[in-house]
Write an enzyme that holds these catalytic residues in place. Structure first.
Site, PDB file in Angstrom:
ATOM      1  N   CYS A 250       1.799  -0.928  -2.165  1.00 21.10           N
ATOM      2  CA  CYS A 250       2.838  -1.470  -1.281  1.00 21.10           C
ATOM      3  C   CYS A 250       2.225  -1.541   0.103  1.00 21.10           C
ATOM      4  CB  CYS A 250       4.091  -0.583  -1.298  1.00 21.10           C
ATOM      5  SG  CYS A 250       4.750  -0.235  -2.945  1.00 21.10           S
ATOM      6  N   ALA A 252       1.668  -3.726   2.862  1.00 21.14           N
ATOM      7  CA  ALA A 252       2.000  -4.266   4.183  1.00 21.14           C
ATOM      8  C   ALA A 252       2.586  -3.182   5.085  1.00 21.14           C
ATOM      9  CB  ALA A 252       2.990  -5.420   4.033  1.00 21.14           C
ATOM     10  N   PRO A 253       2.251  -3.201   6.380  1.00 19.33           N
ATOM     11  CA  PRO A 253       1.436  -4.203   7.089  1.00 19.33           C
ATOM     12  C   PRO A 253      -0.065  -3.944   7.063  1.00 19.33           C
ATOM     13  CG  PRO A 253       2.355  -2.677   8.665  1.00 19.33           C
ATOM     14  CD  PRO A 253       2.910  -2.266   7.317  1.00 19.33           C
ATOM     15  N   GLY A 254      -0.525  -2.912   6.368  1.00 17.65           N
ATOM     16  CA  GLY A 254      -1.949  -2.752   6.142  1.00 17.65           C
ATOM     17  C   GLY A 254      -2.623  -1.593   6.841  1.00 17.65           C
ATOM     18  N   GLY A 255      -1.875  -0.780   7.578  1.00 16.55           N
ATOM     19  CA  GLY A 255      -2.495   0.334   8.284  1.00 16.55           C
ATOM     20  C   GLY A 255      -3.184   1.314   7.359  1.00 16.55           C
ATOM     21  N   ASP A 273       1.371  -6.448  -2.226  1.00 17.34           N
ATOM     22  CA  ASP A 273       2.691  -6.370  -1.603  1.00 17.34           C
ATOM     23  C   ASP A 273       3.575  -7.457  -2.176  1.00 17.34           C
ATOM     24  OD1 ASP A 273       3.864  -4.695   0.856  1.00 17.34           O
ATOM     25  OD2 ASP A 273       4.831  -6.663   0.795  1.00 17.34           O
ATOM     26  N   ASP A 299       4.856  -7.805  -7.440  1.00 15.63           N
ATOM     27  CA  ASP A 299       5.637  -6.586  -7.560  1.00 15.63           C
ATOM     28  C   ASP A 299       4.813  -5.533  -8.301  1.00 15.63           C
ATOM     29  OD1 ASP A 299       7.492  -4.595  -7.968  1.00 15.63           O
ATOM     30  OD2 ASP A 299       9.005  -5.889  -8.896  1.00 15.63           O
ATOM     31  N   ASP A 318       2.978   3.789  -1.417  1.00 16.87           N
ATOM     32  CA  ASP A 318       3.765   4.005  -0.199  1.00 16.87           C
ATOM     33  C   ASP A 318       5.095   3.286  -0.435  1.00 16.87           C
ATOM     34  OD1 ASP A 318       4.653   4.567   2.310  1.00 16.87           O
ATOM     35  OD2 ASP A 318       3.277   3.229   3.359  1.00 16.87           O
ATOM     36  N   CYS A 371       8.651   7.409   3.755  1.00 19.83           N
ATOM     37  CA  CYS A 371       9.040   7.826   5.108  1.00 19.83           C
ATOM     38  C   CYS A 371      10.507   8.241   5.091  1.00 19.83           C
ATOM     39  CB  CYS A 371       8.763   6.745   6.142  1.00 19.83           C
ATOM     40  SG  CYS A 371       9.382   5.113   5.733  1.00 19.83           S
TER      41      CYS A 371
END
Length: 433
Positions: A250, A252-255, A273, A299, A318, A371
């Site tokens: 998962c 995005a955004p790629g950190g 993603d 997916d 994530d 999170c």
């Protein structure tokens, strides 16, 4: 003609109250105000939404009757005025005058008298009005979230509330492929930018005051990235090695994907993603850092995705979640989320976990992260997953600064510190001899 910042902010807040995303609305509004007003616009939107449950409760007590749905922008302007009076350093006379004037900018001059009367009444009766609020409203949290956090984290509730209602720090990740943290800190200091080394991540630097990242020394060259310190722990917990096949399910955004490549430049990374637009952000981040990965839109729960591909040595999940650990960064969560969401999201999280486990090689490891502060999305997802199979075990190493849960570690949000994240590392049984 540029729009006045309070009128623009009222439009953004009204859109969030109607169910839309803050990020998308604010990006559009920024283009409609003068450049000098953009920081004020962002402050007004983020600040009002961080405290929205409290401001809504105050508005309900101050208004004789609710405003009509077509006047949601006036209601948003009222919340905005209350926020300025209660939680900013804007002089009270200016806060009232500018908020009242914004009604004309919205094409609703009839609301000027209403706004002036209500805001003046709040000034006179502030202490009594706020003392009468129920605990959840006083804490500026929706009732369902306040009750859940009070039940799960009673000893830490006050500091969680304080963190959730605060402005988050700007934390950077040093690209250890390009330089070390001490060199990066020295470059910031030489540029007159005050920063300090993180306490949880070896790659973290936190700025004393947020500022545009494009002007930071080394950012455009890929030496620095923006990433919260708690999120920086994901890559070292998964600990990819040179030559391993790695899946960021998962991404995005790629950190986290970029951090994985910084730790193990020789690994073979696939970033997935479900959102093609957000996947483009992953590509932008990879390009800025000069990194390469295979990007796949799809997916991660779909058994057909990556069909025929070789198994992965390690996988990062994530998972999409309620975001209850990052509400200070995404304050529209307080408005948009509902009490049924964590349970519904748990089903989605379990589906992604099942799909990724099937792609993990025997002996491989999977890091599950959210999170969220809620067990419904964390231990209560991992527990049934482990109970339903005999090839998985939890083996999470100690996470710095985190609370040990039954099946993982929970980082709680801290004022001027990290966000709230959950981690559980799982290992798949090796092949039978």
């Amino acid at each position: 003609m540029a729009l006045a910042p309070r009128a623009a902010a009222a439009g953004v807040i009204a859109g969030v109250l109607a169910g839309r995303s803050l990020d998308a609305l604010l990006a559009g509004a920024q283009e409609r105000v003068a450049e000098r007003d953009r920081p004020l616009l962002a402050q007004l939107c983020y600040g009002t939404l961080r405290l929205a449950p409290r401001l809504e409760a105050l508005a309900a007590r101050l208004l004789d009757r609710p405003l009509r749905r077509k006047d949601r922008d006036v209601h948003a302007l009222l919340l905005l005025g209350l926020y300025q009076l209660s939680d900013t350093r804007i002089p009270e006379h200016a806060a009232v005058a500018e908020t009242v004037a914004a009604a004309t900018d919205l094409g609703k001059p009839w609301a000027r008298g209403l706004l002036n009367a209500v805001l003046r009444r709040y000034q006179r009766e502030r202490a009594e009005l706020e003392a009468a609020l129920p605990p959840a409203a006083r804490a500026a949290h929706p009732g369902w979230l306040f009750d859940a956090m009070a039940a799960e984290w009673p000893d830490a509730l006050d500091r969680i509330i304080a963190a959730n209602n605060s402005q988050p720090p700007l934390t950077l990740r040093v690209n250890r492929e390009r330089l070390d943290r001490e060199t990066a800190l020295a470059a910031l200091t030489a540029a007159g930018i005050e920063a300090s080394a993180g306490t949880l991540s070896e790659d973290a630097l936190t700025l004393a005051r947020p500022r545009p990242v494009e002007g930071l020394p080394g950012f455009s060259e890929g030496k620095l990235s923006v990433q919260d310190e708690a999120a920086q722990l994901a890559a070292p917990l998964l600990a990819p090695r040179e030559g391993e096949r790695v899946l960021d399910a998962c991404a995005a955004p790629g950190g986290k994907a970029c951090h994985l490549l910084e730790l193990a430049p020789g690994c073979e990374l696939t970033a997935v993603d479900v959102d093609e637009v957000r996947l483009a952000r992953v590509r932008e981040n990879l390009d800025r850092l000069g990194q390469r990965a295979r990007l796949v839109a799809g997916d991660a729960a779909d058994p057909a995705l990556l069909a025929g591909a070789a198994a992965f040595d390690c996988i990062l999940v994530d998972a999409p979640c309620s975001g209850s650990g990052v509400v200070r960064r995404h304050p529209d969560i307080k408005v948009l989320r509902r009490d049924a969401d964590p349970g519904q999201l748990a089903a989605r999280q379990r589906a992604i976990l099942d799909g990724c486990w099937a792609r993990l090689a025997p002996g491989g490891r999977l890091l599950y992260a959210t999170c969220s502060l809620l067990a419904a999305e964390n231990d209560h997802v991992i527990g049934p997953f482990l109970a339903g199979r005999d090839d998985a075990r939890e083996c999470t190493p100690q996470v710095p600064g985190a609370e040990r849960t039954v099946l993982g570690y929970q980082l709680l949000p801290r004022v001027d510190g990290c966000d709230g994240l959950y981690y559980a590392l799982l290992r798949k049984a090796p092949p039978s001899p």
